[in-house]
Design an enzyme around this catalytic site. Sequence first.
Site, PDB file in Angstrom:
ATOM      1  N   LYS A 119      -8.475   1.557 -10.032  1.00 33.65           N
ATOM      2  CA  LYS A 119      -9.301   1.575 -11.253  1.00 33.65           C
ATOM      3  C   LYS A 119      -8.396   1.826 -12.434  1.00 33.65           C
ATOM      4  CE  LYS A 119     -13.134   1.576 -13.598  1.00 33.65           C
ATOM      5  NZ  LYS A 119     -12.483   0.510 -14.417  1.00 33.65           N
ATOM      6  N   LYS A 149      -3.484  -0.562 -13.137  1.00 34.97           N
ATOM      7  CA  LYS A 149      -3.438  -0.966 -14.549  1.00 34.97           C
ATOM      8  C   LYS A 149      -2.978  -2.410 -14.619  1.00 34.97           C
ATOM      9  CE  LYS A 149      -4.051   0.790 -18.698  1.00 34.97           C
ATOM     10  NZ  LYS A 149      -4.897   1.937 -19.101  1.00 34.97           N
ATOM     11  N   GLY A 185     -11.135  -2.028 -20.145  1.00 31.98           N
ATOM     12  CA  GLY A 185     -10.367  -2.275 -21.361  1.00 31.98           C
ATOM     13  C   GLY A 185      -9.244  -1.275 -21.555  1.00 31.98           C
ATOM     14  N   ASP A 186      -8.397  -1.577 -22.507  1.00 30.58           N
ATOM     15  CA  ASP A 186      -7.350  -0.690 -23.015  1.00 30.58           C
ATOM     16  C   ASP A 186      -6.961  -1.322 -24.362  1.00 30.58           C
ATOM     17  OD1 ASP A 186      -5.448   1.672 -21.976  1.00 30.58           O
ATOM     18  OD2 ASP A 186      -4.154   0.260 -23.005  1.00 30.58           O
ATOM     19  N   LYS A 228      -4.855  10.924 -13.331  1.00 33.11           N
ATOM     20  CA  LYS A 228      -6.020  11.048 -14.217  1.00 33.11           C
ATOM     21  C   LYS A 228      -7.303  10.826 -13.435  1.00 33.11           C
ATOM     22  CE  LYS A 228      -5.774   8.427 -17.896  1.00 33.11           C
ATOM     23  NZ  LYS A 228      -5.919   7.364 -18.919  1.00 33.11           N
TER      24      LYS A 228
HETATM   25  P1  NDP Z   1      -7.529  -0.385 -29.382  1.00 31.87           P
HETATM   26  O1  NDP Z   1      -6.887  -1.701 -29.162  1.00 31.87           O
HETATM   27  O2  NDP Z   1      -8.984  -0.307 -29.609  1.00 31.87           O
HETATM   28  O3  NDP Z   1      -6.819   0.347 -30.602  1.00 31.87           O
HETATM   29  C1  NDP Z   1      -5.454   0.616 -30.591  1.00 31.87           C
HETATM   30  C2  NDP Z   1      -5.064   1.199 -31.940  1.00 31.87           C
HETATM   31  O4  NDP Z   1      -3.749   1.704 -31.856  1.00 31.87           O
HETATM   32  C3  NDP Z   1      -5.072   0.172 -33.046  1.00 31.87           C
HETATM   33  O5  NDP Z   1      -5.410   0.790 -34.259  1.00 31.87           O
HETATM   34  C4  NDP Z   1      -3.619  -0.311 -33.049  1.00 31.87           C
HETATM   35  O6  NDP Z   1      -3.191  -0.823 -34.285  1.00 31.87           O
HETATM   36  C5  NDP Z   1      -2.891   0.968 -32.745  1.00 31.87           C
HETATM   37  N1  NDP Z   1      -1.645   0.620 -32.053  1.00 31.87           N
HETATM   38  C6  NDP Z   1      -1.512   0.029 -30.841  1.00 31.87           C
HETATM   39  N2  NDP Z   1      -0.241  -0.177 -30.542  1.00 31.87           N
HETATM   40  C7  NDP Z   1       0.456   0.292 -31.577  1.00 31.87           C
HETATM   41  C8  NDP Z   1       1.828   0.366 -31.866  1.00 31.87           C
HETATM   42  N3  NDP Z   1       2.765  -0.077 -30.982  1.00 31.87           N
HETATM   43  N4  NDP Z   1       2.184   0.937 -33.041  1.00 31.87           N
HETATM   44  C9  NDP Z   1       1.251   1.387 -33.923  1.00 31.87           C
HETATM   45  N5  NDP Z   1      -0.079   1.338 -33.707  1.00 31.87           N
HETATM   46  C10 NDP Z   1      -0.458   0.799 -32.559  1.00 31.87           C
HETATM   47  O7  NDP Z   1      -7.083   0.508 -28.122  1.00 31.87           O
HETATM   48  P2  NDP Z   1      -7.756   1.857 -27.592  1.00 31.87           P
HETATM   49  O8  NDP Z   1      -8.294   2.657 -28.704  1.00 31.87           O
HETATM   50  O9  NDP Z   1      -8.627   1.500 -26.458  1.00 31.87           O
HETATM   51  O10 NDP Z   1      -6.468   2.590 -26.958  1.00 31.87           O
HETATM   52  C11 NDP Z   1      -5.681   3.528 -27.687  1.00 31.87           C
HETATM   53  C12 NDP Z   1      -4.921   4.390 -26.720  1.00 31.87           C
HETATM   54  O11 NDP Z   1      -5.825   5.101 -25.879  1.00 31.87           O
HETATM   55  C13 NDP Z   1      -3.956   3.664 -25.768  1.00 31.87           C
HETATM   56  O12 NDP Z   1      -2.846   4.488 -25.513  1.00 31.87           O
HETATM   57  C14 NDP Z   1      -4.789   3.530 -24.500  1.00 31.87           C
HETATM   58  O13 NDP Z   1      -3.963   3.390 -23.370  1.00 31.87           O
HETATM   59  C15 NDP Z   1      -5.497   4.873 -24.515  1.00 31.87           C
HETATM   60  N6  NDP Z   1      -6.714   4.980 -23.724  1.00 31.87           N
HETATM   61  C16 NDP Z   1      -7.759   4.119 -23.921  1.00 31.87           C
HETATM   62  C17 NDP Z   1      -8.913   4.277 -23.184  1.00 31.87           C
HETATM   63  C18 NDP Z   1     -10.121   3.444 -23.417  1.00 31.87           C
HETATM   64  O14 NDP Z   1     -11.132   3.715 -22.797  1.00 31.87           O
HETATM   65  N7  NDP Z   1     -10.084   2.467 -24.290  1.00 31.87           N
HETATM   66  C19 NDP Z   1      -9.021   5.310 -22.141  1.00 31.87           C
HETATM   67  C20 NDP Z   1      -7.894   6.209 -22.069  1.00 31.87           C
HETATM   68  C21 NDP Z   1      -6.786   6.011 -22.831  1.00 31.87           C
HETATM   69  P3  NDP Z   1      -2.906  -2.403 -34.451  1.00 31.87           P
HETATM   70  O15 NDP Z   1      -4.245  -3.056 -34.414  1.00 31.87           O
HETATM   71  O16 NDP Z   1      -2.220  -2.514 -35.775  1.00 31.87           O
HETATM   72  O17 NDP Z   1      -2.029  -2.799 -33.298  1.00 31.87           O
HETATM   73  O1  2IT Z   2      -6.254   4.519 -19.788  1.00 30.67           O
HETATM   74  C1  2IT Z   2      -7.429   4.516 -19.374  1.00 30.67           C
HETATM   75  O2  2IT Z   2      -7.895   5.449 -18.722  1.00 30.67           O
HETATM   76  C2  2IT Z   2      -8.280   3.379 -19.739  1.00 30.67           C
HETATM   77  N1  2IT Z   2      -7.850   2.482 -20.466  1.00 30.67           N
HETATM   78  C3  2IT Z   2      -9.682   3.287 -19.190  1.00 30.67           C
HETATM   79  C4  2IT Z   2      -9.661   2.763 -17.787  1.00 30.67           C
HETATM   80  C5  2IT Z   2     -11.006   2.464 -17.185  1.00 30.67           C
HETATM   81  O3  2IT Z   2     -10.986   1.940 -16.058  1.00 30.67           O
HETATM   82  O4  2IT Z   2     -12.035   2.727 -17.778  1.00 30.67           O
END
Ligand code: NDP
Ligand code: 2IT
Length: 445
Positions: A90, A126, A165-166, A114
């Site tokens: 997952k 992943k 998603g991520d 996690k």
């Molecule tokens: P999104 O794509 O929705 O948003 C990502 C944000 O981070 C955007 O504002 C993007 O800006 C910025 N960003 C990404 N890469 C870079 C970079 N190299 N430098 C500067 N800014 C950057 O992603 P999420 O919000 O889903 O994910 C954010 C973080 O949270 C990641 O680390 C992800 O692995 C983690 N995460 C997400 C989960 C989820 O459920 N979605 C769960 C657990 C962790 P720009 O558009 O300019 O690239």
């Molecule tokens: O980093 C993470 O935990 C995620 N992007 C969410 C993974 C998931 O299967 O919901």
Amino acid sequence: MQDVVEKVYEQVVARNRGEAEFHQAVREVLESLDPVIAKHPHYADDALLERIVEPERQVIFRVPWVDDAGAVHVNRGFRVEFNSALGPYKGGLRFHPSVNVGIIKFLGFEQVFKNALTAQGIGGGKGGSDFDPHGRSDAEVMRFCQSFMTELSRHIGPSTDVPAGDIGVGGREIGYLFGQYKRLRNAYDAGVLTGKGLAWGGSLVRTEATGYGTVLFAQSMLATRGQTLEGKTVAVSGAGNVAIYAIEKAQKLGAKPITFSDSSGYVVDEAGVDLELLKQVKEVERGRVKDYVERRPGARLVTQGRVWDVPVDVALPCATQNELDGANAATLLKNGCAVVSEGANMPSTPEAVEAFQSAGILYAPGKASNAGGVATSALEMEQNAGRTRWDFATAEAKLDAIMTDIHDSCVAAAEEYGRPGDYVLGANAAGFTRVADVMIAHGIV
Ligand code: NDP
Ligand code: 2IT
């Protein structure tokens, strides 16, 4: 590190050359295991450590697609199925130009521990691609997702591997991916993906879950010191799914988020972030942070330095790995920041983590504090399997309970292994022992 652990780390570096983020993630977990192995030496038997750092399966594939002008592009797709001791693999899919095998492996490795912390019966994996969705039309994103899923569909399934998603993969992409999977399999296997739309098997609260959970974790840490988030200023990085709902939850709990960012810079809004405007700009218009500043008197866009230069009480890194380094940590500490709860995966460099821990502030590693997202994905799988649908309050109460449980498990493990208040040790030790115990029960596989 103890000799036995150091040797495993050296092997990882030698066998996975050039994969700096993977080395970093492995090192952080292995360092935490010293007191665990000292107390329970059997965890080093039967090459268990060597097995836990080796993915069970890795798939790398070509993703050809045609843009709106008729030009053909070739991206690379990945799925790393890291560990299935506790349940089906997952973990999310990331679409970002920086994606490579080392980044997907670090994310998959983090996901194993996690997911164990959530206690939801999910293994870790992943995937993703070096495809960049920025500036692409909906039709281009759809064709890319269809090509990506054409290969990925051979490897996933509701009891096998369940992506979500991520970065760069949200509701739109999950929709296109699900449509293609359904077409290829001729089966409505809703539980094959999570983060689905509410009309086709999605769960209420999944959209909010990661950001909400990150703030709930900060609140639980503060409670150990008799404090709350009420009245505290907050710096958030990122402006995507995690950042937006971290801001929303922080506001609900009486705190005042004053920043967010994307790769073009960061915004400071001393009056407090206007969440409706931010959602309009990022979720509806898919715009840039400057579009917010243009419509919000008093807010300013900063393109030099990092968001961590802004003085705040609480920092919530919600963008990407290694976005907060040792110098940023020193600045945050100098300015009085006393709480860091990671919404992103591995956003703090090892130097930053060291600085937070030496200063004795409340610091939560992402594998604990951002676990609410994947935990709610598991709740989505549960609803899909039961062909049922919970209301918002029911799903949210379950998320709250899971986050409290993760916090308390980290606290208990940190105490058990002699470092009370060390959430890094707590998260790694609690996650590791849950996976390791089951790997031992399953024999040498
Ligand atoms: P999104 O794509 O929705 O948003 C990502 C944000 O981070 C955007 O504002 C993007 O800006 C910025 N960003 C990404 N890469 C870079 C970079 N190299 N430098 C500067 N800014 C950057 O992603 P999420 O919000 O889903 O994910 C954010 C973080 O949270 C990641 O680390 C992800 O692995 C983690 N995460 C997400 C989960 C989820 O459920 N979605 C769960 C657990 C962790 P720009 O558009 O300019 O690239
Ligand atoms: O980093 C993470 O935990 C995620 N992007 C969410 C993974 C998931 O299967 O919901």
